[in-house]
Write a protein that holds these residues in place. Structure first.
Motif, PDB file in Angstrom:
ATOM      1  N   ILE A   1       0.835  -1.205   0.000  1.00  0.00           N
ATOM      2  CA  ILE A   1       0.000   0.000   0.000  1.00  0.00           C
ATOM      3  C   ILE A   1       0.870   1.255   0.000  1.00  0.00           C
ATOM      4  N   SER A   2       1.922   1.250   0.830  1.00  0.00           N
ATOM      5  CA  SER A   2       2.768   2.447   0.943  1.00  0.00           C
ATOM      6  C   SER A   2       3.857   2.503  -0.117  1.00  0.00           C
ATOM      7  N   GLY A   3       4.279   1.311  -0.638  1.00  0.00           N
ATOM      8  CA  GLY A   3       5.353   1.271  -1.625  1.00  0.00           C
ATOM      9  C   GLY A   3       6.709   1.586  -1.057  1.00  0.00           C
ATOM     10  N   SER A   4       6.842   1.497   0.267  1.00  0.00           N
ATOM     11  CA  SER A   4       8.088   1.903   0.909  1.00  0.00           C
ATOM     12  C   SER A   4       8.448   0.943   2.034  1.00  0.00           C
ATOM     13  N   ALA A   5       9.688   0.468   2.057  1.00  0.00           N
ATOM     14  CA  ALA A   5      10.164  -0.400   3.133  1.00  0.00           C
ATOM     15  C   ALA A   5      10.244   0.375   4.447  1.00  0.00           C
ATOM     16  N   MET A   6      10.710   1.614   4.385  1.00  0.00           N
ATOM     17  CA  MET A   6      10.845   2.419   5.591  1.00  0.00           C
ATOM     18  C   MET A   6       9.483   2.695   6.221  1.00  0.00           C
ATOM     19  N   ALA A   7       8.467   2.960   5.383  1.00  0.00           N
ATOM     20  CA  ALA A   7       7.114   3.201   5.903  1.00  0.00           C
ATOM     21  C   ALA A   7       6.564   1.947   6.564  1.00  0.00           C
ATOM     22  N   ALA A   8       6.789   0.786   5.932  1.00  0.00           N
ATOM     23  CA  ALA A   8       6.315  -0.480   6.509  1.00  0.00           C
ATOM     24  C   ALA A   8       7.011  -0.749   7.837  1.00  0.00           C
TER      25      ALA A   8
ATOM     26  N   ALA B   1      13.294  -7.496  16.268  1.00  0.00           N
ATOM     27  CA  ALA B   1      13.778  -6.363  15.476  1.00  0.00           C
ATOM     28  C   ALA B   1      14.312  -6.834  14.129  1.00  0.00           C
ATOM     29  N   ALA B   2      15.038  -7.951  14.128  1.00  0.00           N
ATOM     30  CA  ALA B   2      15.584  -8.497  12.877  1.00  0.00           C
ATOM     31  C   ALA B   2      14.458  -8.950  11.953  1.00  0.00           C
ATOM     32  N   LEU B   3      13.443  -9.607  12.510  1.00  0.00           N
ATOM     33  CA  LEU B   3      12.333 -10.113  11.700  1.00  0.00           C
ATOM     34  C   LEU B   3      11.562  -8.980  11.030  1.00  0.00           C
ATOM     35  N   VAL B   4      11.207  -7.964  11.805  1.00  0.00           N
ATOM     36  CA  VAL B   4      10.429  -6.849  11.246  1.00  0.00           C
ATOM     37  C   VAL B   4      11.260  -6.077  10.226  1.00  0.00           C
ATOM     38  N   SER B   5      12.544  -5.889  10.496  1.00  0.00           N
ATOM     39  CA  SER B   5      13.416  -5.169   9.558  1.00  0.00           C
ATOM     40  C   SER B   5      13.498  -5.896   8.228  1.00  0.00           C
ATOM     41  N   ASN B   6      13.656  -7.219   8.288  1.00  0.00           N
ATOM     42  CA  ASN B   6      13.730  -8.011   7.058  1.00  0.00           C
ATOM     43  C   ASN B   6      12.391  -8.046   6.334  1.00  0.00           C
ATOM     44  N   ALA B   7      11.304  -8.219   7.077  1.00  0.00           N
ATOM     45  CA  ALA B   7       9.977  -8.301   6.460  1.00  0.00           C
ATOM     46  C   ALA B   7       9.558  -6.979   5.839  1.00  0.00           C
ATOM     47  N   SER B   8      10.024  -5.866   6.389  1.00  0.00           N
ATOM     48  CA  SER B   8       9.630  -4.558   5.859  1.00  0.00           C
ATOM     49  C   SER B   8      10.074  -4.368   4.412  1.00  0.00           C
ATOM     50  N   ILE B   9      11.131  -5.076   4.005  1.00  0.00           N
ATOM     51  CA  ILE B   9      11.662  -4.930   2.650  1.00  0.00           C
ATOM     52  C   ILE B   9      10.703  -5.523   1.622  1.00  0.00           C
ATOM     53  N   LEU B  10       9.744  -6.310   2.091  1.00  0.00           N
ATOM     54  CA  LEU B  10       8.719  -6.807   1.176  1.00  0.00           C
ATOM     55  C   LEU B  10       7.983  -5.647   0.512  1.00  0.00           C
ATOM     56  N   GLY B  11       8.020  -4.468   1.146  1.00  0.00           N
ATOM     57  CA  GLY B  11       7.421  -3.280   0.531  1.00  0.00           C
ATOM     58  C   GLY B  11       8.081  -2.879  -0.773  1.00  0.00           C
ATOM     59  N   LEU B  12       9.339  -3.318  -0.985  1.00  0.00           N
ATOM     60  CA  LEU B  12      10.019  -3.043  -2.252  1.00  0.00           C
ATOM     61  C   LEU B  12       9.613  -4.034  -3.333  1.00  0.00           C
ATOM     62  N   LEU B  13       9.099  -5.203  -2.907  1.00  0.00           N
ATOM     63  CA  LEU B  13       8.835  -6.280  -3.860  1.00  0.00           C
ATOM     64  C   LEU B  13       7.355  -6.412  -4.219  1.00  0.00           C
ATOM     65  N   ILE B  14       6.470  -6.167  -3.259  1.00  0.00           N
ATOM     66  CA  ILE B  14       5.039  -6.284  -3.526  1.00  0.00           C
ATOM     67  C   ILE B  14       4.539  -4.946  -4.056  1.00  0.00           C
ATOM     68  N   PRO B  15       4.029  -4.898  -5.293  1.00  0.00           N
ATOM     69  CA  PRO B  15       3.691  -3.611  -5.907  1.00  0.00           C
ATOM     70  C   PRO B  15       2.444  -2.965  -5.285  1.00  0.00           C
ATOM     71  N   PRO B  16       2.308  -1.627  -5.494  1.00  0.00           N
ATOM     72  CA  PRO B  16       3.183  -0.743  -6.277  1.00  0.00           C
ATOM     73  C   PRO B  16       4.430  -0.340  -5.493  1.00  0.00           C
ATOM     74  N   SER B  17       5.568  -0.392  -6.157  1.00  0.00           N
ATOM     75  CA  SER B  17       6.854  -0.103  -5.531  1.00  0.00           C
ATOM     76  C   SER B  17       7.479   1.135  -6.154  1.00  0.00           C
ATOM     77  N   GLY B  18       7.898   2.061  -5.285  1.00  0.00           N
ATOM     78  CA  GLY B  18       8.496   3.297  -5.777  1.00  0.00           C
ATOM     79  C   GLY B  18       9.766   3.062  -6.571  1.00  0.00           C
ATOM     80  N   ILE B  19      10.608   2.112  -6.128  1.00  0.00           N
ATOM     81  CA  ILE B  19      11.870   1.909  -6.850  1.00  0.00           C
ATOM     82  C   ILE B  19      11.638   1.272  -8.214  1.00  0.00           C
ATOM     83  N   MET B  20      10.534   0.521  -8.371  1.00  0.00           N
ATOM     84  CA  MET B  20      10.249  -0.069  -9.679  1.00  0.00           C
ATOM     85  C   MET B  20       9.759   0.987 -10.671  1.00  0.00           C
ATOM     86  N   ILE B  21       9.123   2.030 -10.162  1.00  0.00           N
ATOM     87  CA  ILE B  21       8.753   3.158 -11.037  1.00  0.00           C
ATOM     88  C   ILE B  21      10.020   3.821 -11.570  1.00  0.00           C
TER      89      ILE B  21
END
Length: 438
Positions: A108-115, A138-158
């Motif tokens: 929804i946010s398209g951002s790992a940092m936002a997630a 902390a490690a789990l949430v940090s790693n899972a947040s990067i799913l925001g880069l992979l599940i669209p819409p993704s800002g870096i893919m634009i």
């Protein structure tokens, strides 16, 4: 001349390592090359400006606004409640809830940092109360947040689609299957990691899970119904683009307008006073990205004029002509870039340099979109730099030394298998683009 190019790269890396903001690091490297290589600014400056005149780039601030509106609107709590009923019965289920919530909110946010900031601020307390080790949480949430880069819409893919002159929708679709693979592997690791640990009951949530199947099914139906307005956004965006009804920019605008009534009247978390913060944040982030894009466009023009991609290709082929090992070396380079800078900076720097090289090796540009996203995501949580990992540690108030072991386990058994599959089985990235767009 090659000496100046090497110095410029070293200057960029050193500035990033010592903590200079990425936008100033890029500008410094660009100015250094313009001055030392004696390029005419009256040629380069108009070129950089002309590249910014793209309607595709307008999608970036609009998606940022849409994501912030949903974040302030309270969608994070709704998604977590829905995911808890879905998978919470499993031992270690709260960790899986966290993974799913990061994936959904990231889309929804398209951002790992936002997630990370939104889901982390809610889930760290829940995970701690349940008995999850703080460093692991902390490690789990940090790693899972990067799913925001992979599940669209993704800002870096634009940005990638714009830089590589590829379809935005195809770039979006290329990272979905890798994202699903990563969700699966993270969930399996979480279950195995927590299987022998004693977990504490979690009050209302545990009470709900111990109710009858009929009760839980009814509650799941209610939470699903409540979640639908938030979950509709990525469907609205992808459906609008895929159907041809909307361009990427138009879909981003629709998403931003859609998020206002959802945040105000459906979830009631959005307030009038929040708009000032949201728009200032969006304007600041967009301004930083656009300045970096401007600098990168000038840098990429210099790269082309100095024949940098061909020089790198020749250097690589002088080491080995085996495509398998050449791609491994390029993957290592992308991971290092991900360790040094954020995802936006990483895609801006690597795409112009590596795309000509990777296509010469026979890799499809859409396939490369998925490879790049996974590499940059992995780099963002790989020590010693790992910007997202450190941010997650600060949010969770977890010592970094307690986060290192679980992070390395996740890298070894989730990220590396995903990267290898995505890199060497092109169908993983190309399956959905080929199925839906050809």
């Amino acid at each position: 001349m090659e000496v100046f190019l090497i110095i410029a790269v070293l200057l960029l890396i050193i500035l990033l390592i010592i903590g200079v903001p990425a936008v100033f690091a890029f500008l410094a490297a660009t100015i250094f090359l313009v001055m030392t290589l004696d390029y005419d600014p009256s040629f380069l400056l108009p070129y950089g400006y002309s590249q910014l005149s793209s309607t595709v780039l307008l999608a970036i601030p609009l998606f940022i606004i849409a994501g912030k509106l949903m974040e302030y609107g309270g969608i994070g709590n709704v998604i977590i409640g829905w995911a808890e009923i879905l998978v919470g019965k499993i031992k270690g289920g709260l960790g899986i809830v966290t993974i799913f919530a990061c994936a959904i909110f990231g889309s929804i946010s398209g951002s790992a940092m936002a997630a990370l900031s939104t889901i982390g601020s809610i889930m760290f307390k829940k995970l701690d109360a349940k008995g999850y080790p703080r460093g692991y949480a902390a490690a789990l949430v940090s790693n899972a947040s990067i799913l925001g880069l992979l599940i669209p819409p993704s800002g870096i893919m634009i940005l990638y689609a714009w830089l590589s002159n590829q379809s935005v929708l195809a770039s979006f679709l290329s990272t979905i299957v890798p994202g699903l693979i990563l969700i699966t592997l993270l969930s399996i690791i979480n279950i195995l990691y927590m299987r022998k640990r004693e977990l504490r009951p979690e009050q209302e949530f545990e009470t709900d899970l111990n109710r009858s199947l009929k009760y839980r099914a009814k509650k799941f139906g209610i939470k699903t119904f409540v979640s639908i307005p938030g979950l509709v956004m990525p469907v609205l965006v992808l459906g609008g683009i895929y159907s041809g009804i909307m361009t990427t920019t138009e879909a981003a605008a629709v998403a931003a307008f859609y998020a206002i009534p959802v945040g105000f009247w459906v979830y009631k978390g959005l307030k009038l006073k929040d708009f000032k913060t949201i728009f200032i944040n969006a304007a600041t982030t967009t301004g930083i990205i656009m300045v970096m894009v401007f600098a990168i466009m000038i840098l990429s023009r210099i790269y082309v004029m100095e024949n940098i991609p061909n020089l790198i290709t020749e250097a690589l082929f002088s080491i080995t002509e085996n495509t398998f090992f050449l791609i491994i070396m390029l993957n290592i380079f992308m991971i290092i870039i991900g360790m040094l800078m954020d995802d936006v900076s990483g895609v801006l720097l690597t795409t112009p340099i590596l795309l000509p090289i990777i296509t010469n090796l026979g890799v499809d540009p859409i396939h490369f979109a998925a490879i790049l996203a996974v590499n940059l995501g992995m780099g963002n949580i790989t020590p010693p730099t790992a910007p997202l990992l450190y941010f997650g540690g600060q949010l969770a108030k977890a010592p970094i030394n307690e986060m290192i072991k679980p992070t390395l386990i996740i890298i070894l058994f989730a990220w590396l298998p995903t990267l290898l599959v995505v890199t060497y089985i092109p169908e993983v990235a190309l399956f959905l683009p080929n199925l839906l767009l050809k």
